[in-house]
Write a protein that holds these residues in place. Structure first.
Motif, PDB file in Angstrom:
ATOM      1  N   CYS A  49      17.628  22.640  -3.097  1.00 62.96           N
ATOM      2  CA  CYS A  49      19.099  22.734  -3.079  1.00 62.96           C
ATOM      3  C   CYS A  49      19.533  24.034  -2.408  1.00 62.96           C
ATOM      4  O   CYS A  49      19.017  25.106  -2.723  1.00 62.96           O
ATOM      5  CB  CYS A  49      19.627  22.663  -4.512  1.00 62.96           C
ATOM      6  N   GLY A  51      22.311  25.366  -2.807  1.00 59.15           N
ATOM      7  CA  GLY A  51      23.182  26.111  -3.718  1.00 59.15           C
ATOM      8  C   GLY A  51      22.402  27.022  -4.649  1.00 59.15           C
ATOM      9  O   GLY A  51      22.693  28.207  -4.749  1.00 59.15           O
ATOM     10  N   CYS A  52      21.366  26.471  -5.304  1.00 56.43           N
ATOM     11  CA  CYS A  52      20.695  27.239  -6.345  1.00 56.43           C
ATOM     12  C   CYS A  52      19.214  27.476  -6.071  1.00 56.43           C
ATOM     13  O   CYS A  52      18.559  28.240  -6.787  1.00 56.43           O
ATOM     14  CB  CYS A  52      20.855  26.546  -7.693  1.00 56.43           C
ATOM     15  N   CYS A  88      21.611  17.626  -7.092  1.00 59.12           N
ATOM     16  CA  CYS A  88      21.170  18.770  -7.894  1.00 59.12           C
ATOM     17  C   CYS A  88      21.794  18.718  -9.285  1.00 59.12           C
ATOM     18  O   CYS A  88      22.967  18.414  -9.440  1.00 59.12           O
ATOM     19  CB  CYS A  88      21.566  20.064  -7.192  1.00 59.12           C
ATOM     20  N   GLN A  90      22.418  21.164 -11.223  1.00 53.54           N
ATOM     21  CA  GLN A  90      23.406  22.238 -11.414  1.00 53.54           C
ATOM     22  C   GLN A  90      24.612  22.127 -10.499  1.00 53.54           C
ATOM     23  O   GLN A  90      25.749  22.332 -10.905  1.00 53.54           O
ATOM     24  CB  GLN A  90      22.752  23.595 -11.143  1.00 53.54           C
ATOM     25  N   CYS A  91      24.328  21.861  -9.198  1.00 56.31           N
ATOM     26  CA  CYS A  91      25.390  21.998  -8.196  1.00 56.31           C
ATOM     27  C   CYS A  91      26.008  20.670  -7.788  1.00 56.31           C
ATOM     28  O   CYS A  91      26.959  20.651  -7.014  1.00 56.31           O
ATOM     29  CB  CYS A  91      24.854  22.689  -6.951  1.00 56.31           C
TER      30      CYS A  91
HETATM   31 ZN    ZN Z   1      21.622  23.437  -6.876  1.00 53.56          ZN
END
Ligand code: ZN
Length: 428
Positions: A49, A51-52, A88, A90-91
């Motif tokens: 990902c 993002g994270c 993802c 989380q994101c």
């Molecule tokens: Zn992520």
């Protein structure tokens, strides 16, 4: 087949495999061809990902994207890959990040090619790099900028005990930059570039160092024991405030330069006056007077002697200028101080206004000048001169930088001794 082997050798990417490659027609290239090497994700390996940085299951796949790679035998090479979207935890749904792409995300360039261009940009001018590798000037600029940003982010600023502050005139007109160098034996590098030469310009260096110190948990400012600078009032003010315990050295290079400037002013005025009276004894004398006598050829020395026979203001200024040279040979600050005082008395009686002006400022900064002798055993100030010369050279080479930012990036790149992003293979 061979190309795949080569790519796996010079540019292996974990979790991905080189699929097919082909020589294709590419009208954007001057020779009309290009190599395409297709990548695909290894079966069962999940994407990362953007993002994270966590791995996650594939959501879907985007259209193919092209990443410029290091050219081979004058043929452009492009890596082609269809980025996955990651579901993802989380994101949410995010595009994956791939290890070969240059940092910054949107760049259509591989990290390998970015580092490749940046390395060449240290040996050639940016314009030349863009011509040799058929990329735009902006592409070279962006590559260098990315490598510099990485380097500034990852450099180690501990262990700085000696710094030099200097100003350079950039481009034409009255634009200046303030440069701060590290002057430690074995570690000489450009630490900071800042626009202008005001109090603020130099303060920005200390702000940067304070921030870096917080990150590493060390007092990076407090460890500086020596600082070299010229007599520019704004710098003196900041140095006195920020480094009250450091030994402040007014370096020889700048003092000699100031005195030479004064000598040249006397010569130029007098030459004009004499020319009006029809006497050309000082014609083309500038170089003879400003160069060290040792470096003159026999014929030039003879010409200089012809000038020195006359009772001219220029000759008096020249003798004073030469006279001060002897001061630098002293070992003891006390004797150097006496010499300096005697020289200043003589200079004040010279009736040469530019020389008197220099003498006044030498008196005013007497202690910092004598620090040069106090520090001499511990620390070599001559280093500043060398670095300064390199900067001037860079400015000449860099003719045509359109913005201050571009010039700043070039200076860091050339003189910053910055760490580079790691790539598996050294292409150049
Ligand atoms: Zn992520």
């Amino acid at each position: 087949m061979l190309l795949k082997t080569l790519l796996n050798r010079v540019h292996p990417v974990k979790g991905f495999v080189y699929d097919k490659d082909a020589l294709v027609a590419d009208p954007t290239q001057p020779n009309g061809v290009g190599i395409e090497a297709h990548l695909r994700a290894r079966k069962g390996s999940a994407g990362v990902c953007s993002g994270c940085g966590q791995r996650g299951p594939t959501y879907d796949t985007q259209p193919e994207r092209r990443f410029d790679f290091v050219p081979l035998w004058g043929i452009a090479v492009v890596l082609v890959y269809a980025l996955r979207r990651i579901d993802c935890r989380q994101c949410g749904v995010k595009i994956e990040t791939v290890p070969w792409a240059a940092p910054g995300g949107k760049s259509p360039m591989t990290l390998a090619f970015t580092v490749f261009l940046a390395r060449w940009a240290r040996r050639l001018s940016w314009q030349e790099v863009s011509e040799v590798f058929w990329v735009s000037w902006e592409a070279v600029y962006r590559a260098v900028e990315q490598v510099v940003d990485y380097g500034l982010e990852h450099r180690d600023l501990t262990g700085i005990t000696a710094i030099g502050v200097d100003e350079v005139a950039c481009a034409k007109g009255q634009r200046y930059a303030t440069l701060v160098y590290q002057l430690n034996e074995g570690r000489r590098r450009l630490l900071h570039v800042s626009e202008g030469r005001s109090v603020k310009s130099l303060l920005r260096f200390f702000q940067m160092l304070k921030k870096a110190g917080k990150k590493s948990g060390q007092d990076l400012i407090g460890s500086i024991h020596f600082v070299c600078s010229d007599m520019w009032a704004a710098y003196l003010k900041v140095i006195a405030k920020k480094l009250p315990h450091a030994l402040h050295i007014l370096d020889r290079f700048h003092l000699v330069a100031n005195l030479n400037k004064a000598l040249d002013q006397v010569r130029a005025e007098e030459a004009r006056d004499l020319a009006r009276q029809g006497w050309d004894v000082l014609k083309r004398s500038r170089w003879l007077l400003l160069r060290r006598r040792k470096r003159l050829t026999g014929k030039q020395r003879w010409k200089l002697r012809q000038i020195l026979r006359w009772d001219l203001k220029t000759v008096r200024a020249y003798i004073l200028e030469e006279g001060l040279q002897a001061m630098w040979e002293y070992r003891s600050p006390t004797y150097a101080g006496r010499f300096l005082d005697a020289w200043c008395r003589q200079a004040m009686r010279s009736r040469l206004e530019p020389i008197k002006k220099v003498a006044r400022s030498l008196r005013e900064h007497r202690e910092s000048i004598l620090n040069w002798f106090r520090a001499k055993k511990l620390f070599n100030c001559g280093i500043v001169e060398g670095l300064n010369g390199r900067v001037k050279l860079r400015f000449r080479k860099a003719f045509g930088f359109r913005t201050f930012r571009a010039m700043e990036v070039a200076l860091y790149h050339e003189l910053g001794d910055l760490p580079e992003p790691q790539v598996a293979h050294r292409f150049c």
